[in-house]
Motif scaffolding. Structure first.
Motif, short mmCIF file in Angstrom:
data_model
loop_
_atom_site.label_atom_id
_atom_site.label_comp_id
_atom_site.label_asym_id
_atom_site.label_seq_id
_atom_site.Cartn_x
_atom_site.Cartn_y
_atom_site.Cartn_z
N GLN A 104 -0.41 7.57 -6.41
CA GLN A 104 0.89 7.74 -6.72
C GLN A 104 1.89 8.14 -5.72
N THR A 105 3.11 7.82 -5.42
CA THR A 105 4.00 8.00 -4.40
C THR A 105 4.47 9.67 -4.72
N PHE A 106 5.20 10.08 -3.77
CA PHE A 106 5.69 11.33 -3.80
C PHE A 106 6.73 11.68 -5.10
N GLY A 107 7.61 10.75 -5.61
CA GLY A 107 8.37 11.22 -6.50
C GLY A 107 9.91 11.57 -6.21
N LYS A 108 10.61 11.33 -4.87
CA LYS A 108 11.35 11.89 -4.37
C LYS A 108 12.51 10.98 -4.87
N GLY A 109 13.25 10.97 -5.87
CA GLY A 109 14.25 10.31 -6.35
C GLY A 109 15.65 10.67 -6.38
N THR A 110 16.10 11.53 -5.65
CA THR A 110 17.55 12.33 -5.50
C THR A 110 18.00 12.08 -4.35
N VAL A 111 19.51 12.00 -4.17
CA VAL A 111 20.25 12.00 -3.16
C VAL A 111 21.05 13.25 -2.80
N LEU B 172 0.76 -1.27 -0.14
CA LEU B 172 0.08 -0.13 -0.05
C LEU B 172 0.81 1.39 -0.18
N THR B 173 0.47 2.18 -0.83
CA THR B 173 1.35 3.41 -1.04
C THR B 173 0.24 4.63 -1.10
N ASN B 174 0.67 5.75 -0.59
CA ASN B 174 -0.03 7.17 -1.20
C ASN B 174 0.83 8.44 -1.30
N ARG B 175 0.47 9.33 -1.68
CA ARG B 175 1.22 10.47 -2.07
C ARG B 175 2.57 10.75 -0.99
N MET B 176 2.47 10.48 0.39
CA MET B 176 3.44 10.70 1.21
C MET B 176 4.32 9.61 1.52
N SER B 177 4.38 8.68 0.51
CA SER B 177 5.32 7.53 0.55
C SER B 177 6.49 7.88 -0.24
N ALA B 178 7.55 7.95 0.25
CA ALA B 178 8.68 8.68 -0.56
C ALA B 178 10.01 8.01 -0.41
N SER B 179 11.07 8.41 -1.18
CA SER B 179 12.36 7.94 -1.16
C SER B 179 12.49 6.25 -0.97
N ALA B 180 12.94 6.08 0.25
CA ALA B 180 13.22 4.45 0.31
C ALA B 180 11.80 3.75 0.34
N SER B 181 10.81 4.26 0.52
CA SER B 181 9.45 3.50 0.38
C SER B 181 9.15 3.64 -0.99
N GLU B 182 9.55 4.43 -1.92
CA GLU B 182 9.33 4.19 -3.31
C GLU B 182 10.34 3.26 -3.94
N ILE B 183 11.70 3.09 -3.34
CA ILE B 183 12.48 2.22 -3.65
C ILE B 183 11.94 0.79 -3.67
N PHE B 184 11.47 0.53 -2.35
CA PHE B 184 10.82 -0.93 -1.97
C PHE B 184 9.62 -1.28 -2.74
N ALA B 185 8.83 -0.21 -3.13
CA ALA B 185 7.58 -0.42 -3.83
C ALA B 185 7.88 -0.83 -5.25
N GLY B 186 9.20 0.21 -5.96
CA GLY B 186 9.38 0.10 -7.26
C GLY B 186 9.90 -1.26 -7.52
N ALA B 187 10.86 -1.77 -6.42
CA ALA B 187 11.46 -3.10 -6.95
C ALA B 187 10.36 -4.15 -6.59
N ASP C 130 -3.72 16.51 -1.98
CA ASP C 130 -3.93 17.37 -3.22
C ASP C 130 -2.59 17.11 -3.93
N LYS C 131 -2.60 16.41 -5.09
CA LYS C 131 -1.28 16.20 -5.58
C LYS C 131 -0.63 17.53 -6.44
N THR C 132 -1.41 18.58 -6.61
CA THR C 132 -1.04 19.84 -7.24
C THR C 132 -0.20 20.37 -5.99
N ARG C 133 -0.31 20.13 -4.83
CA ARG C 133 0.57 20.79 -3.78
C ARG C 133 1.55 19.99 -3.13
#
Length: 727
Positions: free
Chosen positions: A510-517, A482-497, A559-562
């Protein structure tokens, strides 16, 4: 001599340099004890312009070099960039376009194209000239507001057919000072109307507004050189990406405290957002998260200590707001905020939060079970909730064999759930903002054989691949994440894998989209947080900007626009690199349509889903409001309609739980305050999104049984999601 000329003519007598830019993305974690309190400073009669220092000029040169030669994004300092920095700087200093006029902007036509070359060489004065003029205009506007209030708010006309823009960030600059006077009269009328409709008497309204404007005026007179420099540098660094930012020496001190995990306070991450301090996220297990009223994208208007009057913090520096909110354990701080879903800036709510320690065990993974029936068969679904990716580094370094970490805890929980005979597993990563990268890597390893988990590419295009080297598998059954817009970074790595391996289905939004270090680098004056690399999935796509798209989507109030990477200015784009070899455990394409169909059928008949959609529609309508009426009768009708809708939604939710409806909105707010005061109160009932994750899992299992009854074992093993992931 004009104000601008007088400002430009002034120079410091202590060796300041004649040199010459955001959004200040500086983030503060409100956990630690206070660093200091605010002294009452007499407001001077004349604004003293601030000037740059030699140390700041040197830091500027170092920042420019780091950005050009070490940032992930290859971006030169050009005339085009100069104009973008100018616009970003004005957006930070006057984002709502309520202080400067077109006449003021015209004064800086020549500067617009010169900031880039000046920033290369540490010439800070142009940026300081802009800052000083804005501060002067802020003072003039606030003085006008106070004069208007002193004339009596009873002289304001609320019968005319007038309105005011809710968000002026895209509006044209007003032509001159007279047009700004008219705008500010409307702003004051809007503030008065909002408070009258909330039941405040005129005397209290005047006191509140005077305190607000006097507080902002005091801050404007107290402007410091470091305020101008930090704003200027963050406008500059923000051109590369929103996570690259300058930390002043004071902000660096706050950042270092955050990293040392001195966890006592309310547990919220904040950032500057024009005049406001905005909530970015809540720390799992922290007082604000447990209290439940404060939400991401809320903007803080005032802060009050126990038994003290609120202090208006609009226009305050971030570090000073942090100091005011911090405090000792068991004390209470009260925040007045503009809710993220408010239709305009005059709608506020008050939230009392008892400060407390954020305990590691309250951020730990936890388990539960759901029992569901499909086709006459009962299934037991395990649920593991992971609030963050954590590890007790001190215990690890001390050699404690029982140190806590996400992966260790989840492995133990899986063993306990399997001992209970669960048929499937739901992993809840909603609101998980990330954490330790190696824990995300190790957690993926609990569900796969040896293999890659994530790729990391740096500015030189060198790619590092993180791998799970442990061939053991803790769980080989069917899986939903389960994910939501506040799932970010390491969460996205796990869900994506998990999604790339075909190891399970991703469900939610859709998750947050924080894919930078980022890395923090010391300067001669403060620190620079700079983006140096990006994350990529094993399939080659970046998690940056796009995040992880769920296989089955569930709508969200957020709100995904914010909120989200794609809502931030200058965010690095999505791209992809070569995939790395990895196992595909199951192709869900054969059953995904049926799973979605069943989910949508439940959605259409489930009263909780219906209520969620009703709330989303209400919030969407509120967010779409671009102006509000200044006519008393029209505004009252709008206000009453909003209150009726809020109460209707709240009572519908209570009726679903078999609880007595509230008779009025005041009863609802009183109940919310009572709930907030009890940090130990918990809702034991699993929320319906988790239950829907369980239903989707039960559907997968039901499809398995149906397929098993019509296929031979070998054919079934080749097509079944449950069998395909069972070794």
């Amino acid at each position: 001599m004009t104000i601008a000329e007088r400002i430009m003519a002034r120079r410091s007598s202590a060796g300041s340099v004649r040199f010459g830019v955001c959004k200040a993305m500086t983030v503060a974690l409100l956990l630690s004890a206070p660093l200091g309190l605010h002294a009452n400073v007499e407001t001077p009669d004349v604004y003293e312009p601030v000037a740059p220092t030699i140390d700041q000029a040197r830091a500027n040169i170092l920042i420019a070099r780091q950005l050009q030669f070490t940032h992930f994004r290859d971006l030169g300092i050009s005339d085009e960039l100069s104009g973008d920095v100018f616009d970003a700087y004005l957006d930070y200093l006057d984002g709502q376009r309520i202080y400067l006029s077109q006449d003021d902007i015209a004064k800086f036509d020549k500067i617009r194209t010169q900031l880039g070359s000046a920033l290369k060489t540490g010439q800070l004065q142009p940026g300081f000239d802009i800052y000083n003029l804005v501060q002067q205009r802020i003072i003039e506007r606030l003085q006008f507001a106070l004069e208007t209030i002193d004339k009596g708010i009873d002289t304001l006309d609320f019968s005319a057919n007038e309105s005011i823009l809710v968000d002026r960030s895209k509006a044209d600059w007003e032509s001159n000072a007279k047009a700004l006077d008219d705008l500010w009269v409307k702003r004051i009328k809007n503030a008065v109307l909002a408070q009258r409709l909330n039941g405040a008497e005129d005397e209290a309204i005047v006191e509140t507004l005077r305190r607000r404007y006097e507080g902002q005026l005091k801050r404007a007179y107290q402007a410091r050189s470091e305020d101008a420099f930090q704003a200027y540098m963050n406008a500059f660094t923000g051109m590369w990406d929103p996570h690259t930012s300058y930390f002043s020496p004071r902000t660096s001190e706050n950042f270092n405290i955050n990293m040392s995990l001195s966890l006592e306070g309310i547990g919220a991450v904040l950032q500057s957002d024009n005049e406001y301090t905005k909530v970015v996220r809540l720390v799992p297990g922290g007082p604000a998260s447990k209290q439940g009223q404060l939400e991401p994208a809320d903007r803080i208007v005032s802060v009050a200590q126990e038994d003290e009057k609120p202090v208006n913090v609009i226009g305050w520096r971030l570090d000073e707001v942090v100091d005011l909110i911090r405090g000792p354990r068991n004390s209470t701080v009260t925040l007045e905020v503009i809710p993220a879903n408010a239709s305009d800036e005059t709608i506020t709510e008050t939230i009392a939060i008892k400060r407390d320690e954020v305990k590691l065990e309250e951020q730990s993974a936890s388990k539960d079970t759901i029992r569901l029936e499909r086709g006459g068969k009962e299934y037991t679904i395990g649920v593991i909730t992971i609030p963050t990716f954590y590890a007790d580094f001190q215990a690890m370094q001390a050699g404690d064999p029982n140190y806590k970490s996400t992966t260790r805890d989840v492995r133990n929980l899986i063993a306990e759930l399997e001992a209970d005979g669960v048929d499937g597993l739901v992993m809840d990563l909603r609101n998980n903002g990330g954490g330790a990268l190696h824990e995300a890597n190790d957690l993926v390893g609990l569900f796969i054989d040896k293999g890659p988990t994530v790729q990391i590419r740096n500015a030189n295009n060198d790619v590092q691949v993180l791998n799970d080297e442990d061939p053991s598998v803790a769980y080989d059954g069917p899986l939903v994440v389960l994910t939501n817009r506040m799932s970010a970074s390491a969460s996205e790595i796990f869900a994506g894998a998990i999604q790339d391996y075909g190891r399970g289905l991703v469900v939610g939004s859709q998750t947050f989209g924080k894919g930078t270090v980022q890395a923090v680098r010391p300067l001669n004056h403060g620190q620079l947080k700079i983006t140096q690399s990006k994350f990529y999935r094993v399939s080659g796509g970046s998690t940056q900007h796009k995040g992880v798209i769920p296989d089955i989507e569930i709508p969200s109030r957020i709100d995904k626009t914010r909120i989200g990477e794609d809502a931030l200015d200058h965010a690095l784009p999505w791209d992809q690199i070569e995939a790395v070899p990895h196992t595909r455990y199951f192709d869900f394409s054969g059953i995904i349509d049926e799973l979605r169909k069943r989910h949508e059928e439940r959605f259409s008949t489930n009263p909780e889903f219906s209520l969620l959609q009703q709330e989303i529609d209400f919030l969407t309508k509120q967010r779409a409001t671009d102006s509000v009426s200044l006519n008393l009768e029209e505004r009252r009708a709008e206000h009453e309609q909003i209150e009726r809708t809020r109460l209707t939604i709240a009572n519908a939710r209570r009726e679903l739980k078999g609880q007595t409806p509230f008779e009025s909105l005041e009863d609802l707010e009183d109940w919310q305050d009572q709930q907030a005061a009890d940090l130990n109160s918990t809702d034991e009932e699993l929320d319906f999104v988790i239950r829907e994750g369980g239903h989707i899992m039960a559907d997968m299992l039901d499809l398995d049984n149906r397929m098993a009854s019509i296929l031979d074992p070998q054919q079934f093993a080749a097509q079944s999601p449950a069998a395909a992931v069972t070794r």
